[in-house]
Design a protein around this motif. Structure first.
Motif, mmCIF file in Angstrom:
data_model
loop_
_atom_site.group_PDB
_atom_site.id
_atom_site.type_symbol
_atom_site.label_atom_id
_atom_site.label_comp_id
_atom_site.label_asym_id
_atom_site.label_seq_id
_atom_site.Cartn_x
_atom_site.Cartn_y
_atom_site.Cartn_z
ATOM 1 N N ASN A 98 0.000 4.599 2.128
ATOM 2 C CA ASN A 98 0.467 5.232 3.493
ATOM 3 C C ASN A 98 1.543 4.131 3.871
ATOM 4 O OD1 ASN A 98 -0.613 7.634 4.196
ATOM 5 N ND2 ASN A 98 -2.630 6.739 4.565
ATOM 6 N N SER A 99 1.178 2.687 3.522
ATOM 7 C CA SER A 99 2.440 1.766 3.737
ATOM 8 C C SER A 99 3.707 1.963 3.242
ATOM 9 C CB SER A 99 1.697 0.314 3.473
ATOM 10 O OG SER A 99 1.720 0.314 2.083
ATOM 11 N N GLU A 100 3.742 2.457 2.072
ATOM 12 C CA GLU A 100 4.943 3.194 1.208
ATOM 13 C C GLU A 100 5.325 4.359 1.885
ATOM 14 O OE1 GLU A 100 6.186 1.454 -1.574
ATOM 15 O OE2 GLU A 100 5.142 -0.016 -0.745
ATOM 16 N N ALA A 101 4.457 5.053 2.433
ATOM 17 C CA ALA A 101 4.990 6.431 2.874
ATOM 18 C C ALA A 101 5.849 6.092 4.195
ATOM 19 C CB ALA A 101 3.643 7.406 3.082
ATOM 20 N N ALA A 102 5.644 5.098 4.946
ATOM 21 C CA ALA A 102 6.237 4.910 6.132
ATOM 22 C C ALA A 102 7.786 4.822 5.915
ATOM 23 C CB ALA A 102 5.831 3.602 6.795
ATOM 24 N N THR A 103 8.288 4.355 4.740
ATOM 25 C CA THR A 103 9.520 3.934 4.487
ATOM 26 C C THR A 103 10.103 4.830 3.343
ATOM 27 O OG1 THR A 103 9.348 2.213 3.046
ATOM 28 C CG2 THR A 103 9.405 1.716 5.511
ATOM 29 N N LYS A 104 9.374 5.363 2.632
ATOM 30 C CA LYS A 104 9.809 6.313 1.299
ATOM 31 C C LYS A 104 9.215 7.632 1.358
ATOM 32 C CE LYS A 104 9.728 2.000 -1.424
ATOM 33 N NZ LYS A 104 8.981 1.115 -2.420
ATOM 34 N N ASP A 105 9.831 8.545 0.779
ATOM 35 C CA ASP A 105 9.299 9.858 0.513
ATOM 36 C C ASP A 105 8.527 9.931 -0.683
ATOM 37 O OD1 ASP A 105 11.055 9.657 -1.481
ATOM 38 O OD2 ASP A 105 12.163 11.573 -1.078
ATOM 39 N N PHE A 106 7.863 11.157 -0.942
ATOM 40 C CA PHE A 106 6.802 11.167 -2.009
ATOM 41 C C PHE A 106 7.464 11.166 -3.342
ATOM 42 C CE2 PHE A 106 4.597 13.694 -5.041
ATOM 43 C CZ PHE A 106 3.323 13.241 -5.016
ATOM 44 N N ALA A 107 8.776 11.199 -3.574
ATOM 45 C CA ALA A 107 9.322 11.371 -5.063
ATOM 46 C C ALA A 107 9.433 9.796 -5.483
ATOM 47 C CB ALA A 107 10.384 12.103 -4.859
ATOM 48 N N GLN A 108 9.979 9.326 -4.533
ATOM 49 C CA GLN A 108 10.041 7.752 -4.413
ATOM 50 C C GLN A 108 8.666 7.040 -4.770
ATOM 51 O OE1 GLN A 108 12.077 6.789 -0.942
ATOM 52 N NE2 GLN A 108 14.301 6.786 -2.001
#
Length: 76
Positions: A19-29
């Motif tokens: 969730n911390s990554e999802a704040a700035t990136k999309d699922f594919a990344q």
């Protein structure tokens, strides 16, 4: 984070990282970064909905197939 590091985390740690990554990136990344597919994450109980990850509340009940006894139980 590598796939091995990700797999060593507990469920709460995995969820908070994703969730911390999802704040700035999309699922594919995110999936490319940790080297896991949507199916692999799903097997662990992690799902991407909207722009956040959710953890399956009850693991182990993944099948929706009928056992064959439903009709007999209902009409005795």
């Amino acid at each position: 984070m590598t796939k091995e590091e990700f797999l060593k985390l507990d469920d709460a740690g995995k969820l908070s990282f994703l969730n911390s990554e999802a704040a700035t990136k999309d699922f594919a990344q995110i999936s490319a970064e940790i080297g896991m597919t949507k199916a692999e994450l799903g097997k662990m109980g992690l799902y991407y909905v909207g722009k956040k990850f959710l953890l399956k509340p009850m693991k182990g009940y993944a099948t929706t197939e009928r056992s064959g006894n439903e009709y007999k139980d209902r009409f005795k």
